[in-house]
Design a protein around this motif. Structure first.
Motif, PDB file in Angstrom:
ATOM      1  N   ASP A  75       5.404  -4.961  11.786  1.00  0.00           N
ATOM      2  CA  ASP A  75       6.499  -4.094  12.224  1.00  0.00           C
ATOM      3  C   ASP A  75       7.814  -4.871  12.277  1.00  0.00           C
ATOM      4  OD1 ASP A  75       4.794  -1.915  12.472  1.00  0.00           O
ATOM      5  OD2 ASP A  75       4.385  -2.319  14.582  1.00  0.00           O
ATOM      6  N   GLN A  76       7.741  -6.110  12.744  1.00  0.00           N
ATOM      7  CA  GLN A  76       8.950  -6.928  12.804  1.00  0.00           C
ATOM      8  C   GLN A  76       9.470  -7.223  11.386  1.00  0.00           C
ATOM      9  OE1 GLN A  76       8.679 -10.902  14.589  1.00  0.00           O
ATOM     10  NE2 GLN A  76      10.483 -10.391  15.820  1.00  0.00           N
ATOM     11  N   LEU A  77       8.557  -7.437  10.462  1.00  0.00           N
ATOM     12  CA  LEU A  77       8.957  -7.657   9.075  1.00  0.00           C
ATOM     13  C   LEU A  77       9.689  -6.435   8.522  1.00  0.00           C
ATOM     14  CD1 LEU A  77       8.973  -9.273   6.435  1.00  0.00           C
ATOM     15  CD2 LEU A  77       6.697  -8.342   5.976  1.00  0.00           C
ATOM     16  N   ILE A  78       9.185  -5.248   8.805  1.00  0.00           N
ATOM     17  CA  ILE A  78       9.841  -4.021   8.346  1.00  0.00           C
ATOM     18  C   ILE A  78      11.273  -3.952   8.866  1.00  0.00           C
ATOM     19  CG2 ILE A  78       9.872  -1.498   8.570  1.00  0.00           C
ATOM     20  CD1 ILE A  78       6.780  -1.647   8.673  1.00  0.00           C
ATOM     21  N   VAL A  79      11.447  -4.235  10.143  1.00  0.00           N
ATOM     22  CA  VAL A  79      12.774  -4.159  10.753  1.00  0.00           C
ATOM     23  C   VAL A  79      13.729  -5.150  10.107  1.00  0.00           C
ATOM     24  CG1 VAL A  79      14.065  -4.554  12.894  1.00  0.00           C
ATOM     25  CG2 VAL A  79      11.940  -3.244  12.946  1.00  0.00           C
ATOM     26  N   LEU A  80      13.288  -6.398   9.938  1.00  0.00           N
ATOM     27  CA  LEU A  80      14.171  -7.420   9.376  1.00  0.00           C
ATOM     28  C   LEU A  80      14.469  -7.167   7.898  1.00  0.00           C
ATOM     29  CD1 LEU A  80      15.378  -9.911  10.938  1.00  0.00           C
ATOM     30  CD2 LEU A  80      13.520  -8.783  12.098  1.00  0.00           C
ATOM     31  N   ALA A  81      13.490  -6.694   7.153  1.00  0.00           N
ATOM     32  CA  ALA A  81      13.728  -6.368   5.740  1.00  0.00           C
ATOM     33  C   ALA A  81      14.714  -5.205   5.629  1.00  0.00           C
ATOM     34  CB  ALA A  81      12.413  -6.045   5.043  1.00  0.00           C
ATOM     35  N   ASP A  82      14.539  -4.187   6.466  1.00  0.00           N
ATOM     36  CA  ASP A  82      15.464  -3.056   6.449  1.00  0.00           C
ATOM     37  C   ASP A  82      16.870  -3.480   6.863  1.00  0.00           C
ATOM     38  OD1 ASP A  82      13.516  -1.314   5.574  1.00  0.00           O
ATOM     39  OD2 ASP A  82      13.212  -0.350   7.532  1.00  0.00           O
ATOM     40  N   ASP A  83      16.975  -4.335   7.893  1.00  0.00           N
ATOM     41  CA  ASP A  83      18.288  -4.836   8.318  1.00  0.00           C
ATOM     42  C   ASP A  83      18.979  -5.585   7.187  1.00  0.00           C
ATOM     43  OD1 ASP A  83      18.003  -3.778  10.855  1.00  0.00           O
ATOM     44  OD2 ASP A  83      17.624  -5.704  11.842  1.00  0.00           O
TER      45      ASP A  83
END
Length: 128
Positions: A75-83
């Motif tokens: 989930d953290q990876l998704i957030v950082l990739a989207d950011d």
């Protein structure tokens, strides 16, 4: 959507589909580079945070993503990739296209390298 954005999204989704199935001790499996799967994914997350800041995400200098439990890393990876993608694609139009291309290339290399590191042996089980 540019080809580089599409490819970064594809590589990130391939990595996510792999790591989302890991539970418990799967995260403690050592990969060929010597670190655990969890540590390697945290390294990627940190890299994406730095690249996002350089792309203009607004994150303060030197701030790292909070440490989360292993099972929350996807989930953290998704957030950082989207950011990162939001920052690099919405950057000021006057920003140098070469700078954006460099950041996209670095992000793609980071995700691809992590994916290659994490696609090694083990299939989610800790060796005995």
């Amino acid at each position: 959507m540019s080809d580089s954005v599409r490819e970064l999204s594809r590589q990130t989704n391939l990595l996510l589909s792999r790591v989302r199935s890991w539970t418990g001790s799967s995260w403690d499996v050592r990969i060929p580079t010597g670190e655990t799967r969890a540590a390697r994914l945290r390294m990627l997350i940190d890299e994406l945070a730095v690249l996002g800041r350089q792309a203009g995400s607004g994150a303060p200098l030197g701030v790292r993503p909070p440490r989360v439990a292993d099972h929350a890393l996807p989930d953290q990876l998704i957030v950082l990739a989207d950011d990162f993608l939001d920052a690099v694609t919405s950057a000021d139009r006057s920003a140098a296209p070469g700078r954006k291309a460099d950041l996209m290339g670095r992000a793609l290399t980071a995700v691809s390298t992590a994916r290659n590191d994490l696609d090694g042996p083990g299939f989610g089980f800790r060796p005995r």
